[in-house]
Structures are given as structure tokens and as C-alpha cells.
Scaffold this motif. Structure first.
Motif, PDB file in Angstrom:
ATOM      1  N   ASP A 125      -5.675   1.679 -44.986  1.00 50.15           N
ATOM      2  CA  ASP A 125      -5.811   2.369 -44.066  1.00 50.15           C
ATOM      3  C   ASP A 125      -6.058   4.483 -44.584  1.00 50.15           C
ATOM      4  OD1 ASP A 125      -4.616   5.078 -42.114  1.00 50.15           O
ATOM      5  OD2 ASP A 125      -2.719   3.357 -42.378  1.00 50.15           O
ATOM      6  N   THR A 126      -7.083   5.082 -44.454  1.00 51.12           N
ATOM      7  CA  THR A 126      -7.805   6.091 -44.681  1.00 51.12           C
ATOM      8  C   THR A 126      -6.528   6.948 -44.519  1.00 51.12           C
ATOM      9  OG1 THR A 126      -9.390   6.225 -43.286  1.00 51.12           O
ATOM     10  CG2 THR A 126     -10.058   5.833 -45.037  1.00 51.12           C
ATOM     11  N   SER A 127      -5.717   7.295 -43.494  1.00 52.06           N
ATOM     12  CA  SER A 127      -5.274   8.318 -42.890  1.00 52.06           C
ATOM     13  C   SER A 127      -4.005   8.304 -43.765  1.00 52.06           C
ATOM     14  CB  SER A 127      -4.592   7.736 -41.138  1.00 52.06           C
ATOM     15  OG  SER A 127      -3.868   6.741 -41.441  1.00 52.06           O
ATOM     16  N   ALA A 128      -3.306   7.148 -44.936  1.00 52.71           N
ATOM     17  CA  ALA A 128      -2.285   6.642 -45.458  1.00 52.71           C
ATOM     18  C   ALA A 128      -1.871   8.067 -46.150  1.00 52.71           C
ATOM     19  CB  ALA A 128      -2.181   5.252 -46.581  1.00 52.71           C
ATOM     20  N   THR A 129      -2.429   8.411 -46.785  1.00 54.59           N
ATOM     21  CA  THR A 129      -2.703  10.209 -47.582  1.00 54.59           C
ATOM     22  C   THR A 129      -1.887  10.745 -46.770  1.00 54.59           C
ATOM     23  OG1 THR A 129      -4.392   9.088 -49.135  1.00 54.59           O
ATOM     24  CG2 THR A 129      -3.636  11.337 -49.484  1.00 54.59           C
ATOM     25  N   ALA A 130      -2.573  10.928 -46.159  1.00 52.13           N
ATOM     26  CA  ALA A 130      -1.569  12.712 -44.735  1.00 52.13           C
ATOM     27  C   ALA A 130      -0.887  12.261 -44.419  1.00 52.13           C
ATOM     28  CB  ALA A 130      -3.115  12.951 -44.194  1.00 52.13           C
ATOM     29  N   ARG A 131      -0.975  11.166 -44.478  1.00 56.84           N
ATOM     30  CA  ARG A 131       0.748  10.925 -43.933  1.00 56.84           C
ATOM     31  C   ARG A 131       2.114  10.774 -44.458  1.00 56.84           C
ATOM     32  NH1 ARG A 131      -1.404   4.792 -39.983  1.00 56.84           N
ATOM     33  NH2 ARG A 131       0.967   4.959 -39.659  1.00 56.84           N
ATOM     34  N   ILE A 132       1.692   9.978 -45.653  1.00 55.17           N
ATOM     35  CA  ILE A 132       2.571  10.009 -46.958  1.00 55.17           C
ATOM     36  C   ILE A 132       3.305  11.505 -46.749  1.00 55.17           C
ATOM     37  CG2 ILE A 132       2.474  10.026 -49.122  1.00 55.17           C
ATOM     38  CD1 ILE A 132       1.283   6.827 -48.805  1.00 55.17           C
ATOM     39  N   LEU A 133       1.795  12.209 -47.477  1.00 55.89           N
ATOM     40  CA  LEU A 133       2.364  13.975 -47.502  1.00 55.89           C
ATOM     41  C   LEU A 133       3.314  14.129 -46.329  1.00 55.89           C
ATOM     42  CD1 LEU A 133      -0.912  15.374 -48.557  1.00 55.89           C
ATOM     43  CD2 LEU A 133       1.143  15.223 -49.849  1.00 55.89           C
TER      44      LEU A 133
END
Lengths: 325, 310
Positions: free
Chosen positions: A271-279
Motif C-alpha cells: 500500500d503506497t499510501s501507507a506512509t501518508a496515512r500513518i502520518l
């Protein structure tokens, strides 16, 4: 550029001007009192040799005058303590984030991309305290919670390099337990990396693991889940789960449960959006925003003025030497 | 007896001593109020040869001489009849031609202001002249104009004249213009004069040379040069030098260069040599002085040379 003691500049310059004025007027007065009145000096001043020397003298005098002026100004500026001020968010916010990485053999093929994601996360943090713990059979703290991002970036970079070179047992000490990939123990160790007292800080663990346990663990995953939930720590899990795999496997389910029970979130590795969503998710976890204003932090920056002063001094000495004073 | 102000006091103030003449006489080694000629006699009599009511010498009686002129005492001593010989009265006209430009207020080679040396020189010559009943006058001046004093025969007049010179030469005065002064002399009179030209080290221009040539036709010229400060004098190494005319500062740092010192010395010598050569060719008696002590010998030397030239 600003100055810690800004008032020193006008005061210092005024003092310098007054001093220079009084000294020059005194020497001029004394000079004119002591001056010898002579006539027909063209016998000397008309000589081409004299004109040459006079030109040199004037040039030297000009250089010395300018250099002294610059030196005085630079000195005054240095006395005023030049600083670069930065507005820094107050000790930071109030979030603690522990990056947690499973460095077991089964994760070896994924960890490169996990580390990339972590690097992205670290770059996205601002004001949070960040730490990094890695575990296999045992957990090792790469760096503890800190707000020193220079340090974090440096350490992370070094970790990334050594990891790329040495692989699994990156820093040593991760193989001390019985078995390997003791995920529950590892996650518990990460949780223990937070200070005992939660205080007003929100606490998050970002863990990347495949939950493939080999050997006997001290704690089971549900125990760890409770342990972490009790401590109000959120867990954001990154799991190497692919579309063709069964998302309801027990090992996946355990981690999902861990994430959801602790109000965290579960992300498949791809999931490439993981980082942004975690932030974003972490940013929402405000236990209590500290009301402190951003702090103005001043860093002394004397380098420029020191260089100017040094150059002026050099010019002064050079001109004086040329004038053979 | 109380000596009044001395010449060349270090203060170099522009206010003259209470009596310039007293100062001059003091320096000449003569008590101010004594009439006697003192030890200058031997030198000055020769200067004033053929002059005044004075007794000159004795000669043998020849037929036709007036019996009144017989010196009976001398005749009795020698045994032959001797007559007193008097010299016909002829008053000399001495004119001090003084450059009163600003540069004359500067320092002379010896340290005193050149003005004091100029006043002293005019005073010495004038004083000798007045004592011999000669007339003393003044033509002075600078770019700012000409000052004159008529030919008179008194110490009071001489004092006045010296005062005018002393007052005129000032650091705030106009620049020198000796040529204008010489032209003024040339225009002013058709009498034969003894001119004492007092000036400084300024270059001896072709214009001056031409004027001197013209004046020489009619007058006796004594040329007294007051030497300027040697700018590279070691004594002045730590002092600030300022040109009185241009206001130019001569930084001490510029007066140390060996090559420059040599050039300067050569230039000074060349200028002096040029002046000496030109004036010599014009048969002008000349002397150069740098200090007060040189004034009296120089003036007497000038007179001496004039006498020999005659």
C-alpha cells in the motif's frame, strides 16, 4: 541575520565614531601645534620619486583606513553576537513514535522497501520524538526516542547502509533469544522503549513484521496486544501481505487485531499510501497539545563577521607592512 | 640695562619684540644705546669709503691748499706740513627689498622663522647705514601688494621699517611675488641705490634674472638668500611638515626613502647652483644664510664684496 544584543551595534558604532573623532582631532590639534611650517616644498614634492611614493602612501593610507573601519564594524558586529534565529515548535509536540522493524530472515526480502518507507516517515515527522528498534530473536535499540532530527537522519542513513551491506543481523545482538523472529517479544520491547509515564504524550509504534514466529516466545500476541493497549500505545502495522494471499490468516489476523485494538491501523506493505496515512493518523493522535508558543532558538553565527574581521586585519597588517610602519 | 625681546624666540609669534632694532643691535654685539661703532668699525668704514664729513687721512701740503686744513699737531710730530683730508659728503641710499610673501613666515634651515632672519638682515645693514648717516628705505611686498618706506636717516625710521616687514610677513599673508617687488623698485626711483634683496629658496626664474639685470645697470645689489628648511632633516623626522602656501602635508613616511633623499639633495643643490651662477654672472654680491648666527657675517661679507667690486 539578527543580533542577540542588537543595541550593541548603534552603541558600539557611536562609541567608535566618538573615539575616532576625538583621537583624530586631538592628533590633528597636536599635529598642527607641532607641525613645522615650511616653504618651497616643490623642491621635494616636484620629484617624480616623491610623486610615486606619495601615491603609494595614499593608497596604503586608504587601505588602512578602510580596513580599520571594517575591522571596527566587524568587531562591533561580533560584540553584538550575530545569531540565526529559528522558530522551533515547542518540545515537541507531544507525540512519541517508535519505529519497529522485524529483521528476521523471512522479512529480509521486504525490509529494503520497509526502510524506504520509514525514511519517508522520518522525513515527514516534525517535532515528534522518534526512536528505532529492530528485533529478531531479541530487540536492539538503534536509537532511542529523540527530537534531534539531524541525529535521527544520520543514524537512519547509517542503519540503512549497514542494513544494505550486512542484511539480517544488522547491528548484532538481535539473535540472543531462543529461536528467531520472536515477533510478540519484539513488539513488546518496542513498547518498552517508551518512558514509563505516558504523561501528555501520544505514543505510537510503527511496526513492520510478517508475524512468522520461530521458537517459543515469552508473550503471546494477545498478551502483547493487551499489554500495549493498557499503555495506550497505538500500533500501525505494515504487513507483507499480497493480494493473492488470504487476508484472514491467523498470523495476519493477530496483527490486525493488535492494530485495531490499539486504535492503530493495518497496512499491507504494497500500500503506497501507507506512509501518508500513518502520518495523518499520528497527527490526529493528540493527547493534549502543549500550549507552548513556538520557541525562538538562536544559533550563534559569527563566521561571516569573523571572516570579515580577519580579512580586514590581514589588509591592515599588509598595508602597515608595506608602509613599513 | 635691560635687553628687550630677543630675536627668533621659539614662539615665533607674529607680534614683534618691543624694539626690533634693539634686538638687531643685541645680535650685532652692540649695546643698543651706545654711539660708538664698536668692533664693526673696521669693517664698515671700508664700506662707506669716500663718504661724509669724516676725516679720511693726511697728505702732504701742496701749494694752493687752504691753510685751515693743516693739521698742526701731526705736522709738528712728523716735521713736514700735513693736511687733513676730508671726504666729500655723499649719502648712500640703502633700500631693503624684502620678499614678504607667506613663505617667508616658514621655518628657515636653522629652525628660526625666515621672517626673523629677514628682519635681522635688514636691521643689521640698516643699522650700520643709519650710524653712518646714510638713508634707509624699504620696498617690500608679495602677491598681495607692495609696501614702501621712504629713504630716511634715523633709528626710529629703521625701527618702523623693520616692524612693517615683521608684521607683513605672516602665515596668513599673500604668497611671494619677488618679481613684482623688483619691478616696483625699478619703477620707483632714478637714484642710485644699494639694494639688499632678502628672499628665500624659491627658484630663480628667468623673469627675476631679467629684472636683476635691469636693476643692476643703475643700482648696487646685495642678494641675501634665506635658506629654507631641509625637509629631510633628521631633526624633523618625527614632525609633521606643512607647506605654508599649499597647506600640503609631507608625511614623515615619505621622507625616509634613500633614493628620494638623494634626489632631493641634488635638486636643492641644483637650484642653489643655478641661482648662484645667474647672480654671479650679473655681478650681484650674494650670500645664503640658514640661521641667525649667520646673518651678521653674511651681511658684512656682502658689504665687503661690494667694496672690493667698486
Amino acid at each position: 541575520m539578527s543580533f542577540h544584543w542588537g543595541w550593541v551595534i548603534p552603541a558600539g558604532l557611536a562609541v567608535a565614531v566618538v573615539l575616532a573623532g576625538s583621537v583624530s582631532s586631538r592628533t590633528r590639534r597636536r599635529g598642527s601645534r607641532r607641525a613645522v611650517q615650511v616653504a618651497n616644498t616643490d623642491a621635494l614634492t616636484g620629484l617624480s620619486r616623491y610623486r610615486l611614493l606619495a601615491r603609494r602612501h595614499r593608497r596604503n593610507a586608504a587601505v588602512m583606513g578602510v580596513a580599520s573601519g571594517v575591522l571596527v564594524i566587524a568587531t562591533v558586529m561580533l560584540s553584538a553576537r550575530p545569531v540565526r534565529s529559528e522558530s522551533v515548535p515547542p518540545e515537541i509536540e507531544n507525540r512519541d513514535i517508535m519505529l519497529c522493524l522485524d529483521v528476521s530472515g523471512s522479512m529480509a526480502e521486504y525490509n529494503r522497501s520497509v526502510i524506504e518507507q520509514y525514511a519517508e516517515l522520518v522525513g515527514g515527522f516534525e517535532g515528534q520524538r522518534v526512536g528505532l528498534t529492530i528485533f529478531n530473536a531479541s530487540a536492539v535499540t538503534v536509537f532511542p526516542l529523540t527530537t534531534d532530527y539531524h541525529f535521527v537522519t544520520d543514524e537512519f542513513e547509517r542503519f540503512r547502509q549497514t542494513f544494505a551491506e550486512r542484511g539480517i543481523d544488522t547491528l548484532g545482538g538481535t539473535l540472543e533469544g531462543e529461536g528467531s523472529s520472536l515477533v510478540p517479544d519484539g513488539i513488546a520491547s518496542c513498547a518498552l522503549g517508551f518512558p514509563e509515564e505516558a504523561g501528555e504524550r501520544s505514543r505510537s509504534i510503527i511496526v513492520a513484521t510478517d508475524n512468522e514466529v520461530e521458537g517459543s516466545t515469552l508473550l503471546s500476541m494477545p498478551e502483547v496486544t493487551t499489554f500495549i493497549a493498557d499503555r495506550t500505545i497505538q500500533v500501525y502495522a505494515i504487513f507483507p501481505l499480497f493480494e493473492y494471499e488470504d487476508p484472514d490468516r491467523p498470523d495476519v489476523a493477530e496483527i490486525r487485531a493488535l492494530a485495531s485494538t490499539t486504535d492503530g491501523a493495518f497496512f499491507p506493505l504494497e500500500d503506497t499510501s501507507a506512509t501518508a496515512r500513518i502520518l495523518r493518523a499520528i497527527e490526529r493522535t493528540e493527547v493534549a497539545r502543549l500550549d507552548a508558543e513556538p520557541q525562538l532558538v538562536e544559533y550563534a553565527t559569527p563566521a561571516v563577521w569573523l571572516a570579515v574581521a580577519a580579512l580586514a586585519l590581514l589588509a591592515l597588517v599588509g598595508a602597515a607592512w608595506r608602509a613599513r610602519l | 640695562m635691560r635687553w628687550l625681546g630677543r630675536f627668533g624666540t621659539p614662539a615665533a609669534s607674529s607680534s614683534p619684540p618691543s624694539s626690533l632694532l634693539v634686538s638687531v643691535r643685541t645680535k650685532m654685539g652692540l649695546p643698543a644705546r651706545r654711539k660708538a661703532r664698536g668692533h664693526l668699525t673696521g669693517e664698515h668704514v671700508s664700506v662707506h669709503k669716500g663718504r661724509s664729513m669724516e676725516f679720511d687721512d693726511l697728505r702732504h701740503y701742496v701749494r694752493g691748499d687752504d691753510v685751515k686744513d693743516v693739521d698742526w699737531k701731526a705736522s709738528a710730530r712728523t716735521g713736514s706740513i700735513l693736511l687733513k683730508r676730508y671726504v666729500a659728503v655723499r649719502k648712500h641710499h640703502l633700500v631693503a627689498v624684502v620678499d614678504t610673501g607667506r613663505s617667508m613666515a616658514a621655518r628657515a634651515a636653522g629652525g628660526e622663522p625666515k621672517r626673523d632672519l629677514a628682519v635681522m638682515a635688514a636691521g643689521v645693514l640698516g643699522s650700520i647705514a643709519v650710524q653712518h648717516g646714510d638713508l634707509v628705505g624699504l620696498v617690500g611686498g608679495d602677491a598681495g601688494g607692495i609696501i614702501r618706506a621712504p629713504l630716511r636717516e634715523s633709528n626710529v625710521h629703521l625701527e618702523l621699517l623693520l616692524r612693517r616687514v615683521h608684521t607683513r610677513i605672516d602665515l596668513g599673508g599673500a604668497p611671494s611675488d619677488l618679481a613684482a617687488v623688483l619691478r616696483a623698485v625699478h619703477r620707483s626711483t632714478n637714484r642710485q641705490l644699494i639694494l639688499l634683496v632678502v628672499t628665500d629658496d624659491a627658484p630663480f626664474s628667468a623673469e627675476l634674472e631679467e629684472l636683476v639685470r635691469r636693476l643692476r645697470v643703475q643700482h648696487e645689489i646685495l642678494w641675501l638668500t634665506i635658506e629654507d628648511t631641509v625637509l629631510t632633516d633628521l631633526e624633523l623626522a618625527s614632525r609633521d611638515l606643512v607647506d605654508v602656501v599649499g597647506g600640503t602635508h609631507l608625511p614623515a613616511a615619505l621622507r625616509e626613502d634613500g633614493a628620494l633623499l638623494a634626489d632631493y639633495a641634488a635638486n636643492r643643490r641644483a637650484r642653489a647652483d643655478h641661482r648662484t651662477a645667474r647672480l654671479g654672472q650679473l655681478r650681484v654680491a650674494q650670500a645664503a644664510i640658514g640661521r641667525e648666527a649667520d646673518v651678521v657675517p653674511a651681511v658684512l661679507g656682502l658689504l665687503d664684496r661690494t667694496r672690493r667690486a667698486n
